[in-house]
Design a protein around this motif. Structure first.
Motif, PDB file in Angstrom:
ATOM      1  N   GLU A 256      -3.449  -9.869  -1.683  1.00  0.00           N
ATOM      2  CA  GLU A 256      -3.402  -9.382  -0.301  1.00  0.00           C
ATOM      3  C   GLU A 256      -2.675  -8.044  -0.230  1.00  0.00           C
ATOM      4  O   GLU A 256      -3.110  -7.129   0.479  1.00  0.00           O
ATOM      5  N   GLU A 257      -1.596  -7.923  -0.963  1.00  0.00           N
ATOM      6  CA  GLU A 257      -0.825  -6.676  -0.950  1.00  0.00           C
ATOM      7  C   GLU A 257      -1.618  -5.544  -1.590  1.00  0.00           C
ATOM      8  O   GLU A 257      -1.569  -4.395  -1.143  1.00  0.00           O
ATOM      9  N   ALA A 258      -2.359  -5.843  -2.643  1.00  0.00           N
ATOM     10  CA  ALA A 258      -3.150  -4.817  -3.327  1.00  0.00           C
ATOM     11  C   ALA A 258      -4.323  -4.353  -2.473  1.00  0.00           C
ATOM     12  O   ALA A 258      -4.639  -3.156  -2.420  1.00  0.00           O
ATOM     13  N   LEU A 259      -4.966  -5.296  -1.768  1.00  0.00           N
ATOM     14  CA  LEU A 259      -6.147  -4.968  -0.970  1.00  0.00           C
ATOM     15  C   LEU A 259      -5.799  -4.527   0.449  1.00  0.00           C
ATOM     16  O   LEU A 259      -6.606  -3.890   1.125  1.00  0.00           O
ATOM     17  N   GLY A 260      -4.616  -4.919   0.921  1.00  0.00           N
ATOM     18  CA  GLY A 260      -4.231  -4.576   2.283  1.00  0.00           C
ATOM     19  C   GLY A 260      -4.975  -5.382   3.336  1.00  0.00           C
ATOM     20  O   GLY A 260      -5.129  -4.941   4.478  1.00  0.00           O
TER      21      GLY A 260
ATOM     22  N   VAL B  41       1.436 -18.087   5.000  1.00  0.00           N
ATOM     23  CA  VAL B  41       2.777 -17.679   4.603  1.00  0.00           C
ATOM     24  C   VAL B  41       2.850 -16.162   4.649  1.00  0.00           C
ATOM     25  O   VAL B  41       1.921 -15.480   4.214  1.00  0.00           O
ATOM     26  N   PRO B  42       3.904 -15.582   5.180  1.00  0.00           N
ATOM     27  CA  PRO B  42       4.005 -14.122   5.193  1.00  0.00           C
ATOM     28  C   PRO B  42       4.091 -13.566   3.785  1.00  0.00           C
ATOM     29  O   PRO B  42       4.584 -14.227   2.878  1.00  0.00           O
ATOM     30  N   ALA B  43       3.572 -12.348   3.639  1.00  0.00           N
ATOM     31  CA  ALA B  43       3.619 -11.710   2.329  1.00  0.00           C
ATOM     32  C   ALA B  43       5.058 -11.509   1.891  1.00  0.00           C
ATOM     33  O   ALA B  43       5.954 -11.263   2.701  1.00  0.00           O
ATOM     34  N   ALA B  44       5.270 -11.613   0.589  1.00  0.00           N
ATOM     35  CA  ALA B  44       6.622 -11.463   0.054  1.00  0.00           C
ATOM     36  C   ALA B  44       7.110 -10.040   0.259  1.00  0.00           C
ATOM     37  O   ALA B  44       6.356  -9.087   0.120  1.00  0.00           O
ATOM     38  N   PRO B  45       8.374  -9.855   0.591  1.00  0.00           N
ATOM     39  CA  PRO B  45       8.896  -8.512   0.786  1.00  0.00           C
ATOM     40  C   PRO B  45       8.970  -7.751  -0.523  1.00  0.00           C
ATOM     41  O   PRO B  45       9.052  -8.335  -1.589  1.00  0.00           O
ATOM     42  N   SER B  46       8.933  -6.448  -0.411  1.00  0.00           N
ATOM     43  CA  SER B  46       9.025  -5.613  -1.599  1.00  0.00           C
ATOM     44  C   SER B  46      10.389  -5.762  -2.254  1.00  0.00           C
ATOM     45  O   SER B  46      11.406  -5.906  -1.573  1.00  0.00           O
ATOM     46  N   VAL B  47      10.408  -5.680  -3.587  1.00  0.00           N
ATOM     47  CA  VAL B  47      11.668  -5.855  -4.296  1.00  0.00           C
ATOM     48  C   VAL B  47      12.640  -4.714  -4.041  1.00  0.00           C
ATOM     49  O   VAL B  47      13.829  -4.856  -4.254  1.00  0.00           O
ATOM     50  N   ASN B  48      12.157  -3.546  -3.604  1.00  0.00           N
ATOM     51  CA  ASN B  48      13.091  -2.448  -3.395  1.00  0.00           C
ATOM     52  C   ASN B  48      13.666  -2.435  -1.981  1.00  0.00           C
ATOM     53  O   ASN B  48      14.440  -1.553  -1.635  1.00  0.00           O
ATOM     54  N   GLY B  49      13.257  -3.412  -1.156  1.00  0.00           N
ATOM     55  CA  GLY B  49      13.864  -3.554   0.156  1.00  0.00           C
ATOM     56  C   GLY B  49      13.260  -2.691   1.240  1.00  0.00           C
ATOM     57  O   GLY B  49      13.669  -2.762   2.389  1.00  0.00           O
TER      58      GLY B  49
ATOM     59  N   GLU C 271      -8.497   5.889  -7.413  1.00  0.00           N
ATOM     60  CA  GLU C 271      -8.370   4.809  -6.437  1.00  0.00           C
ATOM     61  C   GLU C 271      -6.941   4.803  -5.900  1.00  0.00           C
ATOM     62  O   GLU C 271      -5.980   4.890  -6.671  1.00  0.00           O
ATOM     63  N   ILE C 272      -6.823   4.704  -4.591  1.00  0.00           N
ATOM     64  CA  ILE C 272      -5.517   4.722  -3.929  1.00  0.00           C
ATOM     65  C   ILE C 272      -5.335   3.407  -3.191  1.00  0.00           C
ATOM     66  O   ILE C 272      -6.210   2.976  -2.433  1.00  0.00           O
ATOM     67  N   ALA C 273      -4.202   2.753  -3.412  1.00  0.00           N
ATOM     68  CA  ALA C 273      -3.918   1.466  -2.782  1.00  0.00           C
ATOM     69  C   ALA C 273      -2.415   1.325  -2.594  1.00  0.00           C
ATOM     70  O   ALA C 273      -1.616   1.996  -3.260  1.00  0.00           O
ATOM     71  N   TRP C 274      -2.032   0.446  -1.686  1.00  0.00           N
ATOM     72  CA  TRP C 274      -0.608   0.196  -1.433  1.00  0.00           C
ATOM     73  C   TRP C 274      -0.009  -0.585  -2.595  1.00  0.00           C
ATOM     74  O   TRP C 274      -0.551  -1.591  -3.030  1.00  0.00           O
ATOM     75  N   ASP C 275       1.129  -0.106  -3.091  1.00  0.00           N
ATOM     76  CA  ASP C 275       1.873  -0.783  -4.152  1.00  0.00           C
ATOM     77  C   ASP C 275       3.058  -1.499  -3.504  1.00  0.00           C
ATOM     78  O   ASP C 275       4.037  -0.862  -3.120  1.00  0.00           O
ATOM     79  N   ALA C 276       2.941  -2.811  -3.364  1.00  0.00           N
ATOM     80  CA  ALA C 276       3.988  -3.568  -2.680  1.00  0.00           C
ATOM     81  C   ALA C 276       5.306  -3.546  -3.436  1.00  0.00           C
ATOM     82  O   ALA C 276       6.383  -3.569  -2.826  1.00  0.00           O
ATOM     83  N   MET C 277       5.257  -3.502  -4.755  1.00  0.00           N
ATOM     84  CA  MET C 277       6.493  -3.500  -5.540  1.00  0.00           C
ATOM     85  C   MET C 277       7.273  -2.205  -5.347  1.00  0.00           C
ATOM     86  O   MET C 277       8.497  -2.202  -5.288  1.00  0.00           O
ATOM     87  N   GLY C 278       6.555  -1.091  -5.222  1.00  0.00           N
ATOM     88  CA  GLY C 278       7.223   0.199  -5.043  1.00  0.00           C
ATOM     89  C   GLY C 278       7.328   0.639  -3.607  1.00  0.00           C
ATOM     90  O   GLY C 278       7.939   1.659  -3.303  1.00  0.00           O
TER      91      GLY C 278
END
Length: 255
Positions: free
Chosen positions: A64-68, A77-85, A128-135
């Motif tokens: 879900e985070e990769a595809l948006g 369940v809500p998507a997990a928050p990014s590790v960098n806050g 290809e450009i996509a949202w990176d949830a980890m960063g």
């Protein structure tokens, strides 16, 4: 209480697999690319899409985070928050833009620049450009490069001050920087690439050139690799690069 490794039902897994296959087809990306963007192994994705194993909650959240897009009906369940806050806002050093405000940039583009090896030819590959949830930022990844060893990926920076977009590659302190305009009405982005030209042996020479990002879509099948005069799409690709100087979207000063 649901845990991150909870397995979804067979019915949920089938529904999710259908949505993912549709998104892959719509965006014209490969399963390998999606697996990389979601930080999953290709075997995990293939088995889940093929029905050989159910999707887990953790895998679904990553996709879900990769595809948006939401893959679960009702948003279990809500998507997990990014590790960098930062969540859905990029860090300050990338311009502090929000995921929503830049959602238009996500997708696949034909990337065009002059060939460094053949005068008059055009070098084309896919980005290809996509949202990176980890960063907590948009990330770009290149593909379909003839010189696959030089394939790049990195972060997208969008500061408010300049009104431009930056694609930044940083590998152990070695940078490649692409500066492009905000998109035109048709979604193209035009600008300059600053990189290193590989020569004989370990010789590297700084080089700058015009570069264009053209959204993939419509009835025209893109061409990749080194495109010489007379080849399919050559005239169309040449017009995009010429537009950079004619408008101008970038200025190249004589020495």
């Amino acid at each position: 209480m649901q845990t991150p490794d909870k397995q979804l039902s067979d019915e949920q897994s089938r529904e999710i697999a259908t949505i993912i296959r549709e998104e892959i087809a719509r965006r014209r990306i490969s399963r390998q690319t999606l697996a990389e963007q979601a930080k999953l192994s290709i075997s995990t994705l293939e088995k889940a899409l093929g029905g050989r194993r159910p999707f887990t909650l953790a895998t679904t959240v990553r996709l879900e985070e990769a595809l948006g897009v939401s893959l679960r009906r009702g948003g279990d369940v809500p998507a997990a928050p990014s590790v960098n806050g930062h969540g859905d806002v990029a860090p300050d050093h990338l311009g502090a833009y929000s995921r929503r405000s830049m959602s238009w940039i996500a997708g696949a583009y034909v990337t065009l620049r002059p060939s460094f090896g053949e005068a008059g030819a055009i070098y084309a590959y896919r980005t290809e450009i996509a949202w990176d949830a980890m960063g907590s930022c948009y990330e770009f990844r290149e593909a379909e490069r003839q010189d696959a060893a030089y394939t790049q990926f990195g972060e997208v920076s969008v500061p408010n001050q300049s009104g431009h977009i930056y694609f930044v590659t940083n590998r152990n302190g070695q940078f490649r920087l692409i500066t492009v305009s905000r998109p035109t009405i048709a979604g193209e982005m035009y600008g300059i690439i600053n990189t290193l030209l590989a020569g004989r042996g370990s010789l590297l020479t700084p080089i700058a050139a015009p570069i264009a990002y053209v959204p993939i879509g419509g009835s025209v099948e893109p061409s990749y690799g080194r495109i010489s005069a007379g080849a399919a799409n050559y005239d169309r690709y040449r017009a995009h690069l010429q537009k950079i100087m004619d408008e101008p979207f970038a200025v190249f000063l004589p020495g």
